[in-house]
Structure formats: C-alpha cells, structure tokens
Scaffold this active site. Structure first.
Site, short mmCIF file in Angstrom:
data_model
loop_
_atom_site.label_atom_id
_atom_site.label_comp_id
_atom_site.label_asym_id
_atom_site.label_seq_id
_atom_site.Cartn_x
_atom_site.Cartn_y
_atom_site.Cartn_z
N HIS A 215 -7.17 7.04 9.32
CA HIS A 215 -8.03 5.95 8.85
C HIS A 215 -9.31 5.98 9.67
O HIS A 215 -9.31 5.60 10.84
CB HIS A 215 -7.32 4.61 8.99
N CYS B 223 -13.83 -1.55 7.61
CA CYS B 223 -13.38 -0.39 6.85
C CYS B 223 -14.02 -0.24 5.48
O CYS B 223 -13.72 0.71 4.76
CB CYS B 223 -11.86 -0.44 6.71
N HIS C 101 -6.85 2.73 -1.01
CA HIS C 101 -7.15 2.45 0.40
C HIS C 101 -5.96 2.89 1.24
O HIS C 101 -6.13 3.52 2.28
CB HIS C 101 -7.47 0.97 0.59
#
Length: 396
Positions: A318, A159, A284
């Site tokens: 995400h 990520c 995040h």
C-alpha cells in the site's frame, strides 16, 4: 484534440512490482511478488514492505531542499517520460504546463533521521532542510526540474492523494488554465507510516491477503507514478471521476460503504457510462478487515457480481499517497493500445472467501483472455472517508 476530453498521454512508474511498464506487467502476469521483509522502520519487528530496491537517480542540483528519497523516486518515474514532457513544454510553453503531485510522506524520512541526530548530538545535519518534508515539495521539485511555470501544488489527502492529482489535472485542463499537466503521486517508506499503521494494528506480518477470511492487514509500500495529461488524443482517456467525503471516522471507513458507493456512482455519471459497461475494477483492497468489508458491500451495491476485479496491493504494497496514481498506472497498462497483448492484473490471495462478504469476481492468473478490457474503474479510499473513483477508457 477533443474539447473537454482528457488523456493520459504517457506514464512513468516505479514501485516494488517493478521499475518499468514491461517489468511490472511481467511480474504481475506470472504472480511474482517482490515484498521485502525488514525491521528498518520498526525496530524489533520485521514486516513485508513494498520497497523499491533499484538504484534511484541522483538529484541534479546542489540545493539541499530538494535532496530527498521522495524526490529521487519521483525523478525515477519522471525520467521515463521526460521526452514527451519536454515536447509538451516546447509546444505549449512553460507557463501552460502545470504540475500536480499527491503525497503523504514527502521528505519525512529525512526529517526522522535529522531528528535522531539532533537528539543524540544536539546538532541538525548540515545537509538537512525542513522544506524537504513539506507536502508541496515533490510538485515544486518536478516543476523546478522541468522548468514548468504553470499552476504547481501538492495534494495530501492520505491514500486518495495520487488519484485526486489526476482528477485535479482533468479539471485544470477543462477550465482552460493550462494545456498539459504532469500529475501523479509519490511516497516513500518512513517510520511515521510503518509505526503509525502498526499502532493501529493494521499491518500484516505476511503478504497481505485482500478479501480473504484470513486477511489481517496491509503491507506498506513506496513508489511513484507520473503522467503527462493533456487534451491531445493519445494514450488512455480519463473519462470520469467521482469524489466523496463521508467523514464517518478518522481512520475507519463507513461500514456499509456509503461514501464508496457515492463516489463510484458519481464517476459513472461523470463518464456517462452504466455499471454494466465497466470491464474491470481495480479495488482499493487493503486487506484490512473493515476496508474489505466496506468495499465489497459497495461493489455489490453498484455492480453485478460478474464484474472482473482485483487488488494489486499484494504486488506493490500500500503506497499510501502514491497508491491512487500507481493503480491508475496499472489501469493505463491494461488500456494502452501500444501493448501487443491484453493484460489483467491477478488477485493474489489464499482463495478462502469470507462468508460475511459479498462474493466478488476476482481475477486469476488466467484471466487475460476471459474478457475484452475497454473501460476500467479504480478506487482509492482514505482516512476520514476521503474517497475517489476514476474511470479510464481505451482509445478506439
């Protein structure tokens, strides 16, 4: 041109929140969410997914090794800034233009379908090429499409991949290895990621709810954001980056945010700015129990509680390897001087604060005029404690 400065001159973006800068800004400004409930990637269980539903461009070559949804997604973003990139290639020469792309899925979706057919028919589809799923494939495809012959490679650190591609572009420019870089991230939905995060009990069956006492997991998404990066002073400046790798656990973050604290502090040092100079933080903010716990503690350690912040993942899902680039793109929208009005992405959640977490100053739909946004920080945290923070500044 300012020596050793780095600018994101142009940006192309596509994700569940929209397929253009204006569309994304409009949807975020009004709080419109476009997550799509689907069991396509997890039979029998429907999850909200950040799926791109607009038509994607066709791959303009018959070479089957490029024909993946991932590359079509990248091409959709690339087309938005193709004139600026072509101009850079003409100005600097193809050999002085690099391509650095972050991804975590590449063409795995096509591999899954090919394996399914092989298991039922013992025949691999004629259209399939194993090279589709290589992590360097998106960078190679883009370089091939542009005719760029500078340094070309992929970054796959889960990520944090998309954000690391931008930090890498900055280092290449500062080292004098190229004059311009096409950098960013792209990821597309597949069974591997949806079922994988489901097996970790990390996916929510509702819209994700970051930093809420009721948070219960992420929404997986897809998308791409690509930038033309150079030392030519226009667009938005990338003024600092900080990276860390705490290696606390393969999937769980270090609970007190040691790695996150380090990369935020390193980015501030690199940018030569104080924490008080940061006007906004793109969190995040995955809405998993442990990530939000860690990040809120890290933010409270480095910044005051008054720093405006939000997680944009309720809008995009995400997007994994593309997340750092897409969220950098959202920061770019906030700082680009061509915009006629200020834009602050709101934090969408149920408003139920977790008493176990430090209180953060989460942006609302009415935050646009509360503070002048000139300098922003964006966090991306990945498996294995692979962390990065980027700092962007408005060109004065």
């Amino acid at each position: 041109m300012k020596k050793n400065h780095c600018y994101l001159n142009a940006m192309g973006i596509v994700c569940a929140a929209g397929s253009s800068v204006q569309q994304i800004k409009d949807n975020m400004h009004t709080g419109k969410v476009n997550l799509t409930p689907s069991d396509t990637y997890h039979k029998g269980t429907s999850f909200p997914l950040g799926k791109v539903t607009d038509d994607l461009p066709n791959i303009p070559t018959s070479d089957k090794k490029w024909n993946s949804r991932n590359n079509r997604m990248a091409l959709a973003a690339l087309e938005q800034i193709r004139p600026q990139i072509d101009s850079a290639i003409k100005q600097y020469g193809a050999h002085r233009v690099a391509v650095i792309i972050g991804t975590s899925t590449s063409g795995i979706n096509e591999s899954e379908r090919a394996i399914e057919k092989w298991l039922t028919t013992s025949v691999v589809p004629e259209s399939y090429d194993y090279g589709l799923q290589e992590m360097g494939a998106p960078a190679q495809f883009i370089a091939n499409e542009l005719g760029a012959t500078g340094p070309t490679y992929g970054i796959s650190t889960a990520c944090s991949s998309g954000a690391k591609a931008l930090a890498t572009a900055r280092r290449l420019l500062q080292a004098g290895l190229c004059d311009a870089v096409v950098a960013g991230g792209v990821d597309t939905l597949c069974q591997l990621t949806v079922q994988g995060f489901s097996s970790l009990q990390a996916i929510s069956t509702d819209r994700c709810n970051p930093f809420s006492a009721n948070r219960n997991g992420i929404n997986i998404g897809e998308g791409a954001a690509l930038f033309l990066v150079s030392q030519h002073c226009c667009g938005v400046e990338l003024i600092g980056s900080g990276e860390s790798s705490d290696a606390h656990h393969i999937s769980a973050p270090e609970p007190n945010g040691k790695g996150a604290i380090k990369c935020m502090q390193e980015s501030l040092k690199d940018a030569n700015v104080c924490a008080e100079n940061i006007d906004y933080i793109n969190l995040h903010g995955t809405a998993t129990e442990l990530n939000d716990q860690m990040e809120s503690r890290a933010i409270a350690h480095v910044f005051t509680n008054n720093t405006l912040c939000s997680s944009t993942k309720p809008f995009t899902g995400h997007t994994l390897g593309a997340a750092g680039a897409i969220e950098a793109g959202i920061c770019w929208m906030m700082l680009d001087n061509t915009s006629s009005s200020q834009f602050v992405p709101p934090h969408l959640w149920d408003g139920q604060r977790d008493p176990q977490l430090p209180s953060l100053n989460l942006a609302s739909l009415l935050s646009d005029n509360k503070v002048q946004i000139n300098t922003v920080l964006s966090n991306s945290f990945a498996f294995g404690g692979n962390n990065i923070s980027l700092i962007f500044g408005r060109i004065q």
